[in-house]
Design an enzyme around this catalytic site. Sequence first.
Site, short mmCIF file in Angstrom:
data_model
loop_
_atom_site.label_atom_id
_atom_site.label_comp_id
_atom_site.label_asym_id
_atom_site.label_seq_id
_atom_site.Cartn_x
_atom_site.Cartn_y
_atom_site.Cartn_z
N SER A 138 0.87 -1.19 0.00
CA SER A 138 0.00 0.00 0.00
C SER A 138 0.89 1.23 0.00
O SER A 138 2.03 1.17 0.50
CB SER A 138 -0.86 0.01 1.27
OG SER A 138 -1.54 1.24 1.40
N TYR A 151 -2.57 -1.19 10.48
CA TYR A 151 -2.63 -1.55 9.05
C TYR A 151 -1.41 -0.97 8.33
O TYR A 151 -0.70 -1.69 7.62
CB TYR A 151 -3.92 -1.00 8.43
CG TYR A 151 -3.99 -1.16 6.92
CD1 TYR A 151 -4.43 -2.35 6.35
CD2 TYR A 151 -3.60 -0.12 6.07
CE1 TYR A 151 -4.48 -2.49 4.97
CE2 TYR A 151 -3.64 -0.25 4.69
CZ TYR A 151 -4.09 -1.44 4.14
OH TYR A 151 -4.13 -1.59 2.78
N1 NAP Z 1 -8.47 -0.56 -1.94
C1 NAP Z 1 -7.46 0.21 -1.56
O1 NAP Z 1 -7.59 1.45 -1.44
C2 NAP Z 1 -6.11 -0.41 -1.27
C3 NAP Z 1 -5.00 0.45 -1.18
C4 NAP Z 1 -3.76 -0.11 -0.90
C5 NAP Z 1 -3.62 -1.47 -0.72
N2 NAP Z 1 -4.71 -2.27 -0.82
C6 NAP Z 1 -4.54 -3.71 -0.59
O2 NAP Z 1 -5.13 -4.44 -1.64
C7 NAP Z 1 -5.44 -5.75 -1.18
C8 NAP Z 1 -6.83 -6.12 -1.67
O3 NAP Z 1 -7.77 -5.24 -1.06
P1 NAP Z 1 -9.07 -4.69 -1.83
O4 NAP Z 1 -8.97 -3.22 -1.80
O5 NAP Z 1 -9.23 -5.40 -3.09
O6 NAP Z 1 -10.23 -5.05 -0.77
P2 NAP Z 1 -11.20 -6.30 -0.66
O7 NAP Z 1 -12.13 -6.34 -1.81
O8 NAP Z 1 -11.77 -6.25 0.71
O9 NAP Z 1 -10.22 -7.54 -0.80
C9 NAP Z 1 -9.57 -8.16 0.27
C10 NAP Z 1 -9.57 -9.64 -0.03
O10 NAP Z 1 -8.76 -10.30 0.94
C11 NAP Z 1 -9.40 -11.51 1.29
N3 NAP Z 1 -9.02 -11.89 2.63
C12 NAP Z 1 -9.12 -11.14 3.76
N4 NAP Z 1 -8.71 -11.85 4.83
C13 NAP Z 1 -8.36 -13.08 4.35
C14 NAP Z 1 -7.88 -14.28 4.97
N5 NAP Z 1 -7.69 -14.37 6.29
N6 NAP Z 1 -7.60 -15.34 4.17
C15 NAP Z 1 -7.80 -15.26 2.83
N7 NAP Z 1 -8.26 -14.17 2.19
C16 NAP Z 1 -8.55 -13.10 2.95
C17 NAP Z 1 -10.90 -11.20 1.22
O11 NAP Z 1 -11.65 -12.38 0.94
P3 NAP Z 1 -12.44 -13.16 2.12
O12 NAP Z 1 -13.01 -12.15 3.05
O13 NAP Z 1 -13.46 -13.96 1.38
O14 NAP Z 1 -11.43 -14.03 2.77
C18 NAP Z 1 -10.97 -10.24 0.04
O15 NAP Z 1 -11.24 -10.93 -1.17
C19 NAP Z 1 -5.28 -5.72 0.34
O16 NAP Z 1 -4.07 -6.31 0.72
C20 NAP Z 1 -5.24 -4.23 0.64
O17 NAP Z 1 -4.52 -3.95 1.81
C21 NAP Z 1 -5.95 -1.78 -1.10
#
Ligand code: NAP
Length: 252
Positions: A138, A151
């Site tokens: 991130s 986080y």
């Molecule tokens: N969106 C942003 O602004 C942003 C910015 C910087 C970085 N990121 C990073 O991008 C990544 C994806 O996030 P996103 O924004 O796409 O949000 P998201 O749609 O909430 O995706 C997070 C995913 O992680 C999975 N997950 C969470 N805990 C888990 C566990 N214990 N085991 C296996 N899977 C797990 C969830 O699936 P389940 O709940 O079904 O397990 C979900 O599909 C994350 O690492 C986040 O920190 C996002």
Amino acid sequence: MKLTGNTVFITGGGSGIGRALAEALHQRGNKIIIAGRRRAQLDEVVAANPGIDAVELDVANPASIEAVAADLIARYPTLNVLFNNAGVMLMDNAAGVMDEKTLQTHIAINLLGPIRLTSALIEHLKQQKQATLLYNTSTLAFTPLAPFAVYSATKAALHSFVMSQRFLLRDTSVKVQEIAPPWVATGLVGDANDPRAMRLDHFVEGTLAALETDAEEVLVDEALVYRNNPGPKEHAFVTELNTFMTKELAAA
Ligand SMILES: NC(=O)c1ccc[n+]([C@@H]2O[C@H](COP(=O)([O-])OP(=O)(O)OC[C@H]3O[C@@H](n4cnc5c(N)ncnc54)[C@H](OP(=O)(O)O)[C@@H]3O)[C@@H](O)[C@H]2O)c1
């Protein structure tokens, strides 16, 4: 990394960035296997994208990681890309008593999960002619957002780990790339359609273009201001960002 002809395992592929990149890479001729805890989310992606496979995985659970890694190696001997994408983002209070569950959850999922999963697959990946370890950190790894202190800290720690690993793997067939997204419109935190966040399709487009260059850090333009922050002026910039975001969050 090359964007076609891979066998790619994507954690958190049932939603958000993981799903969007899974679908984009699927369309470019890669074999995609997605993983997550929620079966319904995974099934929805599989139904919408014939050819994508899915497995249930909890990256906070070492036994789940070991079982899934063994199954992947047996069923997909050509597996050559691991995308450590799964993560959670919960509010905390670094100025007060820390909630133990929030602390443990972040560290187990965002930091220990990718390290353990990589460890379970690394020897297999080394045997591939070309392999890539891809991590989703991130921009908050570089410029922390105060209400999400733990986080931000897990992402900073993962960034550090990735740099060590890249150095140690420098003479192997395994390349290590880090995607550091800015705020992207997903369901990770808050409103999935917040107009202040970067559009997911724009993010995917920029990310694929940068991924293909083999850059160690895969950054869209919107990430640069945060990535370029560390240095002697980092404290002033962190104060500036957090003063602004505190007002934004209060107004939301
Ligand atoms: N969106 C942003 O602004 C942003 C910015 C910087 C970085 N990121 C990073 O991008 C990544 C994806 O996030 P996103 O924004 O796409 O949000 P998201 O749609 O909430 O995706 C997070 C995913 O992680 C999975 N997950 C969470 N805990 C888990 C566990 N214990 N085991 C296996 N899977 C797990 C969830 O699936 P389940 O709940 O079904 O397990 C979900 O599909 C994350 O690492 C986040 O920190 C996002």
